[in-house]
Design a protein around this motif. Sequence first.
Motif, PDB file in Angstrom:
ATOM      1  N   UNK A  86      19.449   6.568  -0.067  1.00  0.00           N
ATOM      2  CA  UNK A  86      19.524   7.934   0.471  1.00  0.00           C
ATOM      3  C   UNK A  86      20.624   8.787  -0.142  1.00  0.00           C
ATOM      4  N   UNK A  87      21.665   8.189  -0.667  1.00  0.00           N
ATOM      5  CA  UNK A  87      22.739   8.989  -1.259  1.00  0.00           C
ATOM      6  C   UNK A  87      22.580   9.137  -2.777  1.00  0.00           C
ATOM      7  N   UNK A  88      21.446   8.689  -3.311  1.00  0.00           N
ATOM      8  CA  UNK A  88      21.203   8.761  -4.749  1.00  0.00           C
ATOM      9  C   UNK A  88      20.202   9.866  -5.080  1.00  0.00           C
ATOM     10  N   UNK A  89      19.977  10.067  -6.362  1.00  0.00           N
ATOM     11  CA  UNK A  89      19.014  11.040  -6.863  1.00  0.00           C
ATOM     12  C   UNK A  89      17.625  10.402  -6.806  1.00  0.00           C
ATOM     13  N   UNK A  90      16.882  10.651  -5.712  1.00  0.00           N
ATOM     14  CA  UNK A  90      15.608   9.968  -5.454  1.00  0.00           C
ATOM     15  C   UNK A  90      14.521  10.991  -5.152  1.00  0.00           C
ATOM     16  N   UNK A  91      13.292  10.664  -5.584  1.00  0.00           N
ATOM     17  CA  UNK A  91      12.097  11.428  -5.242  1.00  0.00           C
ATOM     18  C   UNK A  91      11.048  10.447  -4.748  1.00  0.00           C
ATOM     19  N   UNK A  92      10.464  10.720  -3.586  1.00  0.00           N
ATOM     20  CA  UNK A  92       9.389   9.897  -3.050  1.00  0.00           C
ATOM     21  C   UNK A  92       8.052  10.479  -3.491  1.00  0.00           C
ATOM     22  N   UNK A  93       7.154   9.602  -3.951  1.00  0.00           N
ATOM     23  CA  UNK A  93       5.796  10.006  -4.313  1.00  0.00           C
ATOM     24  C   UNK A  93       4.843   9.343  -3.328  1.00  0.00           C
ATOM     25  N   UNK A  94       4.302  10.146  -2.413  1.00  0.00           N
ATOM     26  CA  UNK A  94       3.352   9.641  -1.415  1.00  0.00           C
ATOM     27  C   UNK A  94       2.702  10.811  -0.699  1.00  0.00           C
TER      28      UNK A  94
END
Length: 196
Positions: A86-94
Amino acid sequence: MLILIDGYNVLKGVARGGEVSDKERDQFVAQLGAYARRKKHKVTVVFDGGMYGWADKEQRGSVTVIFTGARETADDVIRKQLKKHRSHDVLLVSSDRELNYNASRHEIPSIDAEDFYLLMRAALERQGDADDAPTEHEAIKTTEESSPELDKLMQEASVTVPHKREDLPSKDASMPDEKRGLSRMERKLLEKLKKL
């Protein structure tokens, strides 16, 4: 950026709900690998089940593939990954609303599965350097036939293409688009989309 992907959600959306074979899944993972290398992203794709009854994690090039086994679902594993990163550079694909809601609770933006697939395919289909790409006013030949008169006429006509009303900026807009108040999640998603 880490792209966290709900694997079967993407594949079933693209296949319009049909069954997904092992071969199709492996081709998708290979495409993700090529995309990750080209864009310099880390990719983790999560699939329900697997060859064994227990969870299995493997590295295929630049893609981490997680099979959940029999005790957990892909959604369960993705929720844990969202919390972990959660504190990182993340993108969810869903396209799963519940997962998207869970991601937003951790202030992680998400993108629709089919939209991501189309963006990924477009990025993989681009070839060569930017110098090879057609410019804004460059004609692209679509047939082998040659007609200099027609080519000249088409180029002259394209200079004076009228604008459609819906393409013109609205006169009642009080601020330019970039100055309108985007929510923090919208700004984060926009930032991620620029990286794709």
